[in-house]
Scaffold this motif. Sequence first.
Motif, mmCIF file in Angstrom:
data_model
loop_
_atom_site.group_PDB
_atom_site.id
_atom_site.type_symbol
_atom_site.label_atom_id
_atom_site.label_comp_id
_atom_site.label_asym_id
_atom_site.label_seq_id
_atom_site.Cartn_x
_atom_site.Cartn_y
_atom_site.Cartn_z
ATOM 1 N N VAL A 142 -56.900 88.721 34.107
ATOM 2 C CA VAL A 142 -56.970 89.830 35.068
ATOM 3 C C VAL A 142 -55.766 89.704 35.989
ATOM 4 O O VAL A 142 -55.207 88.611 36.157
ATOM 5 N N PRO A 143 -55.320 90.799 36.611
ATOM 6 C CA PRO A 143 -54.228 90.695 37.576
ATOM 7 C C PRO A 143 -54.601 89.725 38.699
ATOM 8 O O PRO A 143 -55.768 89.655 39.107
ATOM 9 N N GLU A 144 -53.631 88.994 39.206
ATOM 10 C CA GLU A 144 -53.886 87.985 40.233
ATOM 11 C C GLU A 144 -54.581 88.581 41.455
ATOM 12 O O GLU A 144 -55.447 87.958 42.052
ATOM 13 N N ARG A 145 -54.205 89.801 41.812
ATOM 14 C CA ARG A 145 -54.832 90.433 42.991
ATOM 15 C C ARG A 145 -56.306 90.715 42.755
ATOM 16 O O ARG A 145 -57.048 90.986 43.707
ATOM 17 N N GLU A 146 -56.753 90.687 41.481
ATOM 18 C CA GLU A 146 -58.157 90.924 41.152
ATOM 19 C C GLU A 146 -58.861 89.650 40.699
ATOM 20 O O GLU A 146 -59.953 89.710 40.120
ATOM 21 N N ALA A 147 -58.253 88.510 40.962
ATOM 22 C CA ALA A 147 -58.873 87.241 40.575
ATOM 23 C C ALA A 147 -60.252 87.128 41.206
ATOM 24 O O ALA A 147 -60.499 87.607 42.317
ATOM 25 N N LEU A 148 -61.163 86.477 40.506
ATOM 26 C CA LEU A 148 -62.560 86.423 40.927
ATOM 27 C C LEU A 148 -62.739 85.903 42.357
ATOM 28 O O LEU A 148 -63.553 86.454 43.117
ATOM 29 N N PRO A 149 -62.037 84.863 42.778
ATOM 30 C CA PRO A 149 -62.214 84.417 44.178
ATOM 31 C C PRO A 149 -61.895 85.512 45.191
ATOM 32 O O PRO A 149 -62.539 85.595 46.247
ATOM 33 N N ARG A 150 -60.919 86.368 44.898
ATOM 34 C CA ARG A 150 -60.585 87.458 45.823
ATOM 35 C C ARG A 150 -61.722 88.480 45.897
ATOM 36 O O ARG A 150 -62.068 88.982 46.964
ATOM 37 N N LEU A 151 -62.300 88.781 44.746
ATOM 38 C CA LEU A 151 -63.405 89.733 44.715
ATOM 39 C C LEU A 151 -64.641 89.140 45.380
ATOM 40 O O LEU A 151 -65.368 89.830 46.113
ATOM 41 N N ALA A 152 -64.891 87.865 45.122
ATOM 42 C CA ALA A 152 -66.075 87.205 45.696
ATOM 43 C C ALA A 152 -66.000 87.171 47.214
ATOM 44 O O ALA A 152 -67.038 87.190 47.892
ATOM 45 N N ALA A 153 -64.804 87.133 47.760
ATOM 46 C CA ALA A 153 -64.651 87.084 49.217
ATOM 47 C C ALA A 153 -65.230 88.322 49.897
ATOM 48 O O ALA A 153 -65.580 88.274 51.081
ATOM 49 N N LEU A 154 -65.360 89.422 49.159
ATOM 50 C CA LEU A 154 -65.965 90.631 49.722
ATOM 51 C C LEU A 154 -67.469 90.473 49.942
ATOM 52 O O LEU A 154 -68.052 91.169 50.763
ATOM 53 N N ARG A 155 -68.083 89.608 49.129
ATOM 54 C CA ARG A 155 -69.544 89.415 49.144
ATOM 55 C C ARG A 155 -70.269 90.751 48.965
ATOM 56 O O ARG A 155 -71.294 91.028 49.572
ATOM 57 N N ALA A 156 -69.708 91.575 48.080
ATOM 58 C CA ALA A 156 -70.303 92.855 47.726
ATOM 59 C C ALA A 156 -71.284 92.655 46.584
ATOM 60 O O ALA A 156 -71.560 91.523 46.163
ATOM 61 N N SER A 157 -71.842 93.755 46.056
ATOM 62 C CA SER A 157 -72.620 93.693 44.824
ATOM 63 C C SER A 157 -71.624 93.584 43.672
ATOM 64 O O SER A 157 -70.910 94.545 43.360
ATOM 65 N N LEU A 158 -71.550 92.421 43.067
ATOM 66 C CA LEU A 158 -70.525 92.111 42.075
ATOM 67 C C LEU A 158 -71.161 92.096 40.689
ATOM 68 O O LEU A 158 -72.049 91.288 40.403
ATOM 69 N N CYS A 159 -70.712 92.994 39.824
ATOM 70 C CA CYS A 159 -71.244 93.112 38.461
ATOM 71 C C CYS A 159 -70.187 92.590 37.495
ATOM 72 O O CYS A 159 -69.094 93.154 37.405
ATOM 73 N N LEU A 160 -70.525 91.517 36.800
ATOM 74 C CA LEU A 160 -69.554 90.843 35.938
ATOM 75 C C LEU A 160 -69.899 91.040 34.473
ATOM 76 O O LEU A 160 -70.942 90.600 33.996
ATOM 77 N N TYR A 161 -68.996 91.691 33.768
ATOM 78 C CA TYR A 161 -69.099 91.875 32.327
ATOM 79 C C TYR A 161 -68.316 90.768 31.624
ATOM 80 O O TYR A 161 -67.437 90.128 32.221
ATOM 81 N N LEU A 162 -68.585 90.562 30.353
ATOM 82 C CA LEU A 162 -67.738 89.733 29.484
ATOM 83 C C LEU A 162 -67.433 88.372 30.100
ATOM 84 O O LEU A 162 -66.322 87.856 29.964
ATOM 85 N N SER A 163 -68.426 87.773 30.744
ATOM 86 C CA SER A 163 -68.162 86.550 31.503
ATOM 87 C C SER A 163 -69.049 85.381 31.139
ATOM 88 O O SER A 163 -68.896 84.285 31.682
ATOM 89 N N ALA A 164 -70.002 85.561 30.213
ATOM 90 C CA ALA A 164 -70.974 84.506 29.927
ATOM 91 C C ALA A 164 -70.329 83.253 29.353
ATOM 92 O O ALA A 164 -70.805 82.136 29.600
ATOM 93 N N ARG A 165 -69.254 83.407 28.594
ATOM 94 C CA ARG A 165 -68.591 82.233 27.998
ATOM 95 C C ARG A 165 -67.914 81.360 29.060
ATOM 96 O O ARG A 165 -67.538 80.228 28.781
ATOM 97 N N HIS A 166 -67.733 81.905 30.242
ATOM 98 C CA HIS A 166 -67.019 81.194 31.307
ATOM 99 C C HIS A 166 -67.924 80.978 32.521
ATOM 100 O O HIS A 166 -67.441 80.830 33.638
ATOM 101 N N VAL A 167 -69.233 80.929 32.297
ATOM 102 C CA VAL A 167 -70.171 81.007 33.410
ATOM 103 C C VAL A 167 -70.065 79.823 34.371
ATOM 104 O O VAL A 167 -70.257 79.983 35.582
#
Length: 253
Positions: A142-167
């Motif tokens: 994913v683009p660096e600006r959309e890295a998961l830690p950046r998104l998690a910092a919002l503490r919004a309702s976060l819906c993650l697709y295609l992520s079970a292999r990296h849980v």
Amino acid sequence: MWIVGAGPGAPDLLTLRAARLIERADVLVWTDSLINPQIAALAPESCERIRTSSLTLEEVMDVVVERARAGLRVVRLHDGDPCLYGALAEQLHRLREAGLEAEVVPGLSAYQATAAALHQELTIPGLVQTIVLSRAGGRTGVPEREALPRLAALRASLCLYLSARHVEEVQEQLLAHYPADTPVAIAYRVSWPDEWITVVPLSAMARVSLERQLIRTTLYVVSPALAAPQQARSLLYSSGHRHLFRGGVPEPD
């Protein structure tokens, strides 16, 4: 031709437009690894059904272009919504290069079906008003600006697709921002006959996923909304809130 969203799995969650197009298709090019066969079965007996699980995008588009140029009604059937992780831009680009136009028909997405199955709203007044749809980086990245830690910092309702292999990595990154007891809905094959959905604390997200051996067709919804207080109240429907259709001129935001 048409690029059509099949929804999360259940045939009765198709849109009416999608169902009508499938029922009239001459050629159905469908994602057989992810779409319920009962949906493909809605096509007429005379319809040519082409499975795409073993094909590259180039091979898929060669078939689509050939059949469409022959004047056949081609339905390219995607799981969920084709606008979300459906390689839609690439397909439309190749169709335009071939001089063909396509209508895109949206489909219900798994995050919506999951919230409905749980009887949960993902936007709660005063608690969370943003829904983020994303995925773990994985091989695609994913683009660096959309890295998961950046998104998690919002503490919004976060819906993650295609992520079970990296849980395990996902859980570690989320715990740096969400409290450990934040509810996480783990939804496997939502709306299918073998649907499995549970809600666990974020701290148990990886363990439960590994115990269930979840590696695909799994959605995670990480949200404080899943434990919202029952007294949360929408301003729009409050008796004290005036707007254009109830009691006067709408007040500014």
